[in-house]
Design a protein around this motif. Structure first.
Motif, PDB file in Angstrom:
ATOM      1  N   ILE A 122       0.823  -1.213   0.000  1.00  0.00           N
ATOM      2  CA  ILE A 122       0.000   0.000   0.000  1.00  0.00           C
ATOM      3  C   ILE A 122       0.860   1.267   0.000  1.00  0.00           C
ATOM      4  CG2 ILE A 122      -1.729   1.308   1.322  1.00  0.00           C
ATOM      5  CD1 ILE A 122      -2.724  -1.265  -0.128  1.00  0.00           C
ATOM      6  N   ASP A 123       1.998   1.198   0.665  1.00  0.00           N
ATOM      7  CA  ASP A 123       2.851   2.383   0.774  1.00  0.00           C
ATOM      8  C   ASP A 123       4.168   2.255   0.020  1.00  0.00           C
ATOM      9  OD1 ASP A 123       1.204   4.110   2.397  1.00  0.00           O
ATOM     10  OD2 ASP A 123       1.534   2.680   4.017  1.00  0.00           O
ATOM     11  N   ARG A 124       4.292   1.244  -0.809  1.00  0.00           N
ATOM     12  CA  ARG A 124       5.523   1.113  -1.597  1.00  0.00           C
ATOM     13  C   ARG A 124       5.515   2.188  -2.682  1.00  0.00           C
ATOM     14  NH1 ARG A 124       7.425  -4.594  -3.212  1.00  0.00           N
ATOM     15  NH2 ARG A 124       7.665  -4.622  -0.959  1.00  0.00           N
ATOM     16  N   GLU A 125       6.576   2.932  -2.797  1.00  0.00           N
ATOM     17  CA  GLU A 125       6.615   4.049  -3.741  1.00  0.00           C
ATOM     18  C   GLU A 125       6.882   3.577  -5.163  1.00  0.00           C
ATOM     19  OE1 GLU A 125       8.534   7.650  -2.720  1.00  0.00           O
ATOM     20  OE2 GLU A 125       7.773   7.593  -0.666  1.00  0.00           O
ATOM     21  N   MET A 126       6.149   4.200  -6.086  1.00  0.00           N
ATOM     22  CA  MET A 126       6.255   3.950  -7.520  1.00  0.00           C
ATOM     23  C   MET A 126       6.148   5.295  -8.232  1.00  0.00           C
ATOM     24  SD  MET A 126       6.373   0.733  -8.294  1.00  0.00           S
ATOM     25  CE  MET A 126       6.667  -0.557  -7.132  1.00  0.00           C
ATOM     26  N   PHE A 128       0.795  10.269  -7.927  1.00  0.00           N
ATOM     27  CA  PHE A 128       0.861  10.057  -6.485  1.00  0.00           C
ATOM     28  C   PHE A 128       1.735   8.820  -6.293  1.00  0.00           C
ATOM     29  CE2 PHE A 128      -2.970  12.304  -7.467  1.00  0.00           C
ATOM     30  CZ  PHE A 128      -2.895  13.379  -6.599  1.00  0.00           C
ATOM     31  N   PRO A 129       2.678   8.863  -5.381  1.00  0.00           N
ATOM     32  CA  PRO A 129       3.704   7.826  -5.345  1.00  0.00           C
ATOM     33  C   PRO A 129       3.297   6.474  -4.762  1.00  0.00           C
ATOM     34  CG  PRO A 129       4.104   9.442  -3.636  1.00  0.00           C
ATOM     35  CD  PRO A 129       2.962   9.954  -4.461  1.00  0.00           C
ATOM     36  N   THR A 130       2.122   6.375  -4.134  1.00  0.00           N
ATOM     37  CA  THR A 130       1.727   5.094  -3.536  1.00  0.00           C
ATOM     38  C   THR A 130       0.253   4.818  -3.821  1.00  0.00           C
ATOM     39  OG1 THR A 130       0.991   6.035  -1.424  1.00  0.00           O
ATOM     40  CG2 THR A 130       3.349   5.464  -1.602  1.00  0.00           C
ATOM     41  N   LEU A 131      -0.119   3.559  -3.630  1.00  0.00           N
ATOM     42  CA  LEU A 131      -1.540   3.204  -3.754  1.00  0.00           C
ATOM     43  C   LEU A 131      -2.374   3.992  -2.750  1.00  0.00           C
ATOM     44  CD1 LEU A 131      -1.398  -0.675  -4.186  1.00  0.00           C
ATOM     45  CD2 LEU A 131      -2.188   0.995  -5.875  1.00  0.00           C
ATOM     46  N   ARG A 132      -1.891   4.067  -1.513  1.00  0.00           N
ATOM     47  CA  ARG A 132      -2.647   4.786  -0.482  1.00  0.00           C
ATOM     48  C   ARG A 132      -2.918   6.232  -0.915  1.00  0.00           C
ATOM     49  NH1 ARG A 132      -2.550   4.203   5.109  1.00  0.00           N
ATOM     50  NH2 ARG A 132      -0.573   3.083   5.002  1.00  0.00           N
ATOM     51  N   LEU A 133      -1.876   6.916  -1.342  1.00  0.00           N
ATOM     52  CA  LEU A 133      -2.044   8.333  -1.694  1.00  0.00           C
ATOM     53  C   LEU A 133      -2.920   8.515  -2.932  1.00  0.00           C
ATOM     54  CD1 LEU A 133       1.515   9.686  -0.878  1.00  0.00           C
ATOM     55  CD2 LEU A 133      -0.595   9.912   0.478  1.00  0.00           C
ATOM     56  N   THR A 134      -2.875   7.572  -3.850  1.00  0.00           N
ATOM     57  CA  THR A 134      -3.747   7.652  -5.034  1.00  0.00           C
ATOM     58  C   THR A 134      -5.200   7.446  -4.626  1.00  0.00           C
ATOM     59  OG1 THR A 134      -1.913   6.805  -6.367  1.00  0.00           O
ATOM     60  CG2 THR A 134      -4.103   6.818  -7.382  1.00  0.00           C
ATOM     61  N   TRP A 135      -5.458   6.428  -3.792  1.00  0.00           N
ATOM     62  CA  TRP A 135      -6.832   6.208  -3.318  1.00  0.00           C
ATOM     63  C   TRP A 135      -7.318   7.390  -2.483  1.00  0.00           C
ATOM     64  CZ3 TRP A 135     -10.118   3.408  -5.593  1.00  0.00           C
ATOM     65  CH2 TRP A 135      -9.792   2.174  -6.139  1.00  0.00           C
ATOM     66  N   TYR A 136      -6.444   7.930  -1.636  1.00  0.00           N
ATOM     67  CA  TYR A 136      -6.839   9.096  -0.844  1.00  0.00           C
ATOM     68  C   TYR A 136      -7.217  10.255  -1.765  1.00  0.00           C
ATOM     69  CZ  TYR A 136      -5.306   7.348   3.771  1.00  0.00           C
ATOM     70  OH  TYR A 136      -5.164   6.673   4.957  1.00  0.00           O
ATOM     71  N   HIS A 137      -6.477  10.439  -2.832  1.00  0.00           N
ATOM     72  CA  HIS A 137      -6.791  11.526  -3.758  1.00  0.00           C
ATOM     73  C   HIS A 137      -8.156  11.306  -4.417  1.00  0.00           C
ATOM     74  CE1 HIS A 137      -6.261  14.834  -6.483  1.00  0.00           C
ATOM     75  NE2 HIS A 137      -6.542  14.016  -7.501  1.00  0.00           N
ATOM     76  N   ILE A 138      -8.439  10.094  -4.826  1.00  0.00           N
ATOM     77  CA  ILE A 138      -9.763   9.796  -5.406  1.00  0.00           C
ATOM     78  C   ILE A 138     -10.850  10.117  -4.387  1.00  0.00           C
ATOM     79  CG2 ILE A 138     -11.291   7.957  -6.238  1.00  0.00           C
ATOM     80  CD1 ILE A 138      -8.716   6.597  -7.384  1.00  0.00           C
ATOM     81  N   TRP A 139     -10.660   9.659  -3.156  1.00  0.00           N
ATOM     82  CA  TRP A 139     -11.653   9.905  -2.114  1.00  0.00           C
ATOM     83  C   TRP A 139     -11.777  11.403  -1.804  1.00  0.00           C
ATOM     84  CZ3 TRP A 139     -11.058  11.509   3.139  1.00  0.00           C
ATOM     85  CH2 TRP A 139     -12.238  11.456   3.883  1.00  0.00           C
ATOM     86  N   ASP A 140     -10.644  12.094  -1.710  1.00  0.00           N
ATOM     87  CA  ASP A 140     -10.678  13.538  -1.470  1.00  0.00           C
ATOM     88  C   ASP A 140     -11.535  14.249  -2.511  1.00  0.00           C
ATOM     89  OD1 ASP A 140      -9.069  13.795   0.833  1.00  0.00           O
ATOM     90  OD2 ASP A 140      -7.220  14.041  -0.326  1.00  0.00           O
ATOM     91  N   ALA A 141     -11.278  13.962  -3.782  1.00  0.00           N
ATOM     92  CA  ALA A 141     -12.001  14.648  -4.851  1.00  0.00           C
ATOM     93  C   ALA A 141     -13.489  14.315  -4.817  1.00  0.00           C
ATOM     94  CB  ALA A 141     -11.400  14.286  -6.207  1.00  0.00           C
ATOM     95  N   GLU A 142     -13.827  13.045  -4.658  1.00  0.00           N
ATOM     96  CA  GLU A 142     -15.249  12.688  -4.608  1.00  0.00           C
ATOM     97  C   GLU A 142     -15.930  13.347  -3.416  1.00  0.00           C
ATOM     98  OE1 GLU A 142     -16.344   8.581  -5.150  1.00  0.00           O
ATOM     99  OE2 GLU A 142     -15.000   8.347  -6.870  1.00  0.00           O
ATOM    100  N   THR A 143     -15.251  13.387  -2.270  1.00  0.00           N
ATOM    101  CA  THR A 143     -15.820  14.007  -1.067  1.00  0.00           C
ATOM    102  C   THR A 143     -16.026  15.501  -1.263  1.00  0.00           C
ATOM    103  OG1 THR A 143     -14.794  12.346   0.359  1.00  0.00           O
ATOM    104  CG2 THR A 143     -15.436  14.420   1.401  1.00  0.00           C
ATOM    105  N   ILE A 144     -15.010  16.178  -1.771  1.00  0.00           N
ATOM    106  CA  ILE A 144     -15.106  17.630  -1.978  1.00  0.00           C
ATOM    107  C   ILE A 144     -16.225  17.965  -2.952  1.00  0.00           C
ATOM    108  CG2 ILE A 144     -13.904  19.598  -3.045  1.00  0.00           C
ATOM    109  CD1 ILE A 144     -11.333  18.514  -1.650  1.00  0.00           C
ATOM    110  N   TRP A 145     -16.298  17.254  -4.094  1.00  0.00           N
ATOM    111  CA  TRP A 145     -17.337  17.564  -5.078  1.00  0.00           C
ATOM    112  C   TRP A 145     -18.726  17.210  -4.568  1.00  0.00           C
ATOM    113  CZ3 TRP A 145     -16.808  21.048  -8.514  1.00  0.00           C
ATOM    114  CH2 TRP A 145     -15.548  21.316  -9.058  1.00  0.00           C
ATOM    115  N   LEU A 146     -18.860  16.137  -3.812  1.00  0.00           N
ATOM    116  CA  LEU A 146     -20.150  15.798  -3.223  1.00  0.00           C
ATOM    117  C   LEU A 146     -20.608  16.917  -2.288  1.00  0.00           C
ATOM    118  CD1 LEU A 146     -22.472  13.792  -2.660  1.00  0.00           C
ATOM    119  CD2 LEU A 146     -20.999  12.770  -0.892  1.00  0.00           C
ATOM    120  N   LYS A 147     -19.697  17.403  -1.460  1.00  0.00           N
ATOM    121  CA  LYS A 147     -20.050  18.503  -0.554  1.00  0.00           C
ATOM    122  C   LYS A 147     -20.416  19.761  -1.333  1.00  0.00           C
ATOM    123  CE  LYS A 147     -17.613  16.844   3.469  1.00  0.00           C
ATOM    124  NZ  LYS A 147     -16.681  17.117   4.549  1.00  0.00           N
ATOM    125  N   ARG A 148     -19.687  20.040  -2.394  1.00  0.00           N
ATOM    126  CA  ARG A 148     -20.015  21.217  -3.205  1.00  0.00           C
ATOM    127  C   ARG A 148     -21.395  21.092  -3.825  1.00  0.00           C
ATOM    128  NH1 ARG A 148     -14.068  21.681  -6.092  1.00  0.00           N
ATOM    129  NH2 ARG A 148     -13.052  22.800  -4.374  1.00  0.00           N
TER     130      ARG A 148
END
Length: 177
Positions: A30-34, A38-58
């Motif tokens: 999950i945290d191995r850098e590539m 976004f350098p990791t799976l975790r950070l990529t998934w967090y970014h997807i979730w961040d964007a969906e959350t922000i737009w849903l709230k908007r």
């Protein structure tokens, strides 16, 4: 059903299919850098979730002023429900709207405080396309980690499965004209 509703239903399906893989592989990946946006799976998934959350709230009339993942715990364990719940909430919001809602404007502030107005339908298309783009990056990272057991997350696969299982000819005309 129209295209916007179909896109949010597809988004839930595709996110779910890939998130199911996370638990079937060693946690250290999950945290191995590539290389990537976004350098990791975790950070990529967090970014997807961040964007969906922000737009849903908007779309609900609120303008967040920070990334939601900022408040998440450092470990990835249990993250999947956050993303799926947000994807489902977006789907439910979109599927409950009357046709005029899609042309009405969403008024919001960006994280840097700038005010914008965008038609709700454009927002829905943006957020689902954004998630699709970054799911592609998730797959690329997974491939670099040596994973090979991927389910298809193509929109056409979702469509074929839905058409085969549930949609009538009339519903298909409503979606695709």
């Amino acid at each position: 059903m129209d295209q916007h509703r179909a896109l949010t239903q597809y988004n839930v399906w595709a996110n779910s299919r890939l998130l199911d893989l996370i638990g079937s592989h060693p946690a250290e990946y999950i945290d191995r850098e590539m290389p990537g946006s976004f350098p990791t799976l975790r950070l990529t998934w967090y970014h997807i979730w961040d964007a969906e959350t922000i737009w849903l709230k908007r779309l609900k009339g609120h303008s967040p002023d920070s990334w939601p993942s900022r408040d998440l715990p450092a470990d990835f364990v249990g993250f999947e429900p956050y993303l799926l719940q947000t994807s489902e909430e977006l789907r439910d919001l979109v599927c409950s709207q009357e046709p005029g809602w899609f042309s009405a404007r969403c008024v919001y502030r960006t994280l840097d405080g700038k005010t914008h107005q965008t038609p709700n339908g454009v927002v829905v298309q943006h957020v689902t396309n954004h998630s699709t783009f970054h799911r592609g990056q998730v797959l690329t990272i997974m491939r670099h980690l040596g994973w090979s057991d991927f389910p298809s997350t193509d929109f056409i696969r979702w469509h074929r499965d839905r058409e085969k299982d549930t949609l009538t000819a009339g519903e298909l005309r409503d979606i695709y004209g």
